[in-house]
Design a protein around this motif. Structure first.
Motif, PDB file in Angstrom:
ATOM      1  N   GLN A  15       0.836  -1.206   0.000  1.00  0.00           N
ATOM      2  CA  GLN A  15       0.000   0.000   0.000  1.00  0.00           C
ATOM      3  C   GLN A  15       0.869   1.254   0.000  1.00  0.00           C
ATOM      4  O   GLN A  15       0.564   2.226  -0.688  1.00  0.00           O
ATOM      5  CB  GLN A  15      -0.953  -0.016   1.196  1.00  0.00           C
ATOM      6  CG  GLN A  15      -2.004  -1.083   1.070  1.00  0.00           C
ATOM      7  CD  GLN A  15      -2.846  -1.229   2.324  1.00  0.00           C
ATOM      8  OE1 GLN A  15      -2.704  -0.498   3.282  1.00  0.00           O
ATOM      9  NE2 GLN A  15      -3.734  -2.202   2.310  1.00  0.00           N
ATOM     10  N   MET A  16       1.965   1.228   0.762  1.00  0.00           N
ATOM     11  CA  MET A  16       2.854   2.389   0.780  1.00  0.00           C
ATOM     12  C   MET A  16       3.504   2.594  -0.585  1.00  0.00           C
ATOM     13  O   MET A  16       3.624   3.724  -1.060  1.00  0.00           O
ATOM     14  CB  MET A  16       3.918   2.220   1.866  1.00  0.00           C
ATOM     15  CG  MET A  16       3.359   2.361   3.275  1.00  0.00           C
ATOM     16  SD  MET A  16       4.608   2.343   4.571  1.00  0.00           S
ATOM     17  CE  MET A  16       4.971   0.593   4.701  1.00  0.00           C
ATOM     18  N   LYS A  17       3.914   1.511  -1.228  1.00  0.00           N
ATOM     19  CA  LYS A  17       4.528   1.606  -2.558  1.00  0.00           C
ATOM     20  C   LYS A  17       3.523   2.164  -3.566  1.00  0.00           C
ATOM     21  O   LYS A  17       3.851   3.042  -4.368  1.00  0.00           O
ATOM     22  CB  LYS A  17       5.033   0.235  -3.008  1.00  0.00           C
ATOM     23  CG  LYS A  17       5.647   0.225  -4.380  1.00  0.00           C
ATOM     24  CD  LYS A  17       6.876   1.096  -4.450  1.00  0.00           C
ATOM     25  CE  LYS A  17       7.462   1.100  -5.859  1.00  0.00           C
ATOM     26  NZ  LYS A  17       8.472   2.117  -6.020  1.00  0.00           N
ATOM     27  N   GLU A  66       1.769   6.684  -6.946  1.00  0.00           N
ATOM     28  CA  GLU A  66       0.698   7.544  -7.462  1.00  0.00           C
ATOM     29  C   GLU A  66       0.788   8.977  -6.940  1.00  0.00           C
ATOM     30  O   GLU A  66      -0.030   9.817  -7.281  1.00  0.00           O
ATOM     31  CB  GLU A  66      -0.669   6.957  -7.101  1.00  0.00           C
ATOM     32  CG  GLU A  66      -1.008   5.692  -7.851  1.00  0.00           C
ATOM     33  CD  GLU A  66      -1.271   5.932  -9.324  1.00  0.00           C
ATOM     34  OE1 GLU A  66      -1.838   6.987  -9.690  1.00  0.00           O
ATOM     35  OE2 GLU A  66      -0.904   5.057 -10.128  1.00  0.00           O
ATOM     36  N   LYS A  67       1.776   9.259  -6.110  1.00  0.00           N
ATOM     37  CA  LYS A  67       1.977  10.600  -5.535  1.00  0.00           C
ATOM     38  C   LYS A  67       0.739  11.073  -4.770  1.00  0.00           C
ATOM     39  O   LYS A  67       0.283  12.209  -4.903  1.00  0.00           O
ATOM     40  CB  LYS A  67       2.327  11.621  -6.618  1.00  0.00           C
ATOM     41  CG  LYS A  67       3.500  11.216  -7.483  1.00  0.00           C
ATOM     42  CD  LYS A  67       4.804  11.483  -6.800  1.00  0.00           C
ATOM     43  CE  LYS A  67       5.981  11.264  -7.718  1.00  0.00           C
ATOM     44  NZ  LYS A  67       6.671  10.016  -7.561  1.00  0.00           N
ATOM     45  N   LEU A  68       0.182  10.157  -3.963  1.00  0.00           N
ATOM     46  CA  LEU A  68      -1.008  10.483  -3.185  1.00  0.00           C
ATOM     47  C   LEU A  68      -0.629  11.218  -1.910  1.00  0.00           C
ATOM     48  O   LEU A  68       0.509  11.156  -1.447  1.00  0.00           O
ATOM     49  CB  LEU A  68      -1.787   9.200  -2.865  1.00  0.00           C
ATOM     50  CG  LEU A  68      -2.219   8.391  -4.085  1.00  0.00           C
ATOM     51  CD1 LEU A  68      -2.975   7.151  -3.656  1.00  0.00           C
ATOM     52  CD2 LEU A  68      -3.063   9.235  -5.024  1.00  0.00           C
ATOM     53  N   ASP A  69      -1.593  11.900  -1.329  1.00  0.00           N
ATOM     54  CA  ASP A  69      -1.345  12.698  -0.131  1.00  0.00           C
ATOM     55  C   ASP A  69      -1.394  11.883   1.150  1.00  0.00           C
ATOM     56  O   ASP A  69      -0.691  12.203   2.107  1.00  0.00           O
ATOM     57  CB  ASP A  69      -2.378  13.833  -0.028  1.00  0.00           C
ATOM     58  CG  ASP A  69      -2.286  14.798  -1.191  1.00  0.00           C
ATOM     59  OD1 ASP A  69      -1.155  15.104  -1.625  1.00  0.00           O
ATOM     60  OD2 ASP A  69      -3.337  15.232  -1.681  1.00  0.00           O
ATOM     61  N   ASN A 120       7.771   3.889   8.585  1.00  0.00           N
ATOM     62  CA  ASN A 120       8.652   4.330   7.498  1.00  0.00           C
ATOM     63  C   ASN A 120       7.887   4.609   6.203  1.00  0.00           C
ATOM     64  O   ASN A 120       8.428   4.435   5.112  1.00  0.00           O
ATOM     65  CB  ASN A 120       9.761   3.301   7.237  1.00  0.00           C
ATOM     66  CG  ASN A 120      10.589   3.037   8.467  1.00  0.00           C
ATOM     67  OD1 ASN A 120      11.154   3.958   9.032  1.00  0.00           O
ATOM     68  ND2 ASN A 120      10.669   1.790   8.891  1.00  0.00           N
ATOM     69  N   SER A 121       6.654   5.048   6.326  1.00  0.00           N
ATOM     70  CA  SER A 121       5.853   5.344   5.144  1.00  0.00           C
ATOM     71  C   SER A 121       6.312   6.654   4.493  1.00  0.00           C
ATOM     72  O   SER A 121       6.482   7.658   5.184  1.00  0.00           O
ATOM     73  CB  SER A 121       4.371   5.466   5.507  1.00  0.00           C
ATOM     74  OG  SER A 121       3.632   5.833   4.354  1.00  0.00           O
ATOM     75  N   PRO A 122       6.493   6.640   3.160  1.00  0.00           N
ATOM     76  CA  PRO A 122       6.829   7.886   2.466  1.00  0.00           C
ATOM     77  C   PRO A 122       5.606   8.794   2.298  1.00  0.00           C
ATOM     78  O   PRO A 122       5.739   9.946   1.894  1.00  0.00           O
ATOM     79  CB  PRO A 122       7.329   7.397   1.106  1.00  0.00           C
ATOM     80  CG  PRO A 122       6.607   6.116   0.891  1.00  0.00           C
ATOM     81  CD  PRO A 122       6.452   5.499   2.261  1.00  0.00           C
ATOM     82  N   VAL A 123       4.425   8.275   2.616  1.00  0.00           N
ATOM     83  CA  VAL A 123       3.171   9.006   2.477  1.00  0.00           C
ATOM     84  C   VAL A 123       2.550   9.156   3.868  1.00  0.00           C
ATOM     85  O   VAL A 123       2.602   8.221   4.674  1.00  0.00           O
ATOM     86  CB  VAL A 123       2.197   8.236   1.542  1.00  0.00           C
ATOM     87  CG1 VAL A 123       0.868   8.950   1.425  1.00  0.00           C
ATOM     88  CG2 VAL A 123       2.830   8.050   0.167  1.00  0.00           C
TER      89      VAL A 123
END
Length: 101
Positions: A64-66, A71-74, A87-90
């Motif tokens: 889900q994080m990938k 998708e460059k989601l917020d 460690n989520s980038p989102v």
């Protein structure tokens, strides 16, 4: 804001609802969801990226994080906000918090 679904969630809904809904009802639900949401086009690179990332130990959360990062989601909206998605980038938020965005 984009309204996004991963295709695996459609498969999960279809499977989980099998005891309570007919095939026709479940198909109608999927078609209805497809009319409201964009479905992320997942590929094997998402899986390999998750498996090669030592910071992501939960396959489902990593996937889900990938997807959300790709998708460059917020946000990732989840009941596990604060309990998972390390460690989520989102940004990870609860459904309640999302309704106030």
């Amino acid at each position: 804001m984009k309204d996004i679904f991963q295709h695996i969630l459609f498969l999960t809904f279809f499977f989980i609802l099998r005891k309570d809904k007919t095939v026709e009802e479940r198909k109608a639900l999927i078609l209805n969801l497809c009319s409201f949401f964009t479905v992320i086009p997942e590929n094997k690179n998402f899986y390999t990226a998750v498996c090669q990332n030592n910071n992501w130990n939960d396959l489902e959360e990593g996937f889900q994080m990938k997807c959300t990062d790709f998708e460059k989601l917020d946000y990732i909206v989840t009941r596990d906000a604060g309990k998972g998605f390390y460690n989520s980038p989102v940004k990870v938020i609860s459904a309640e918090d999302f309704l106030n965005v």
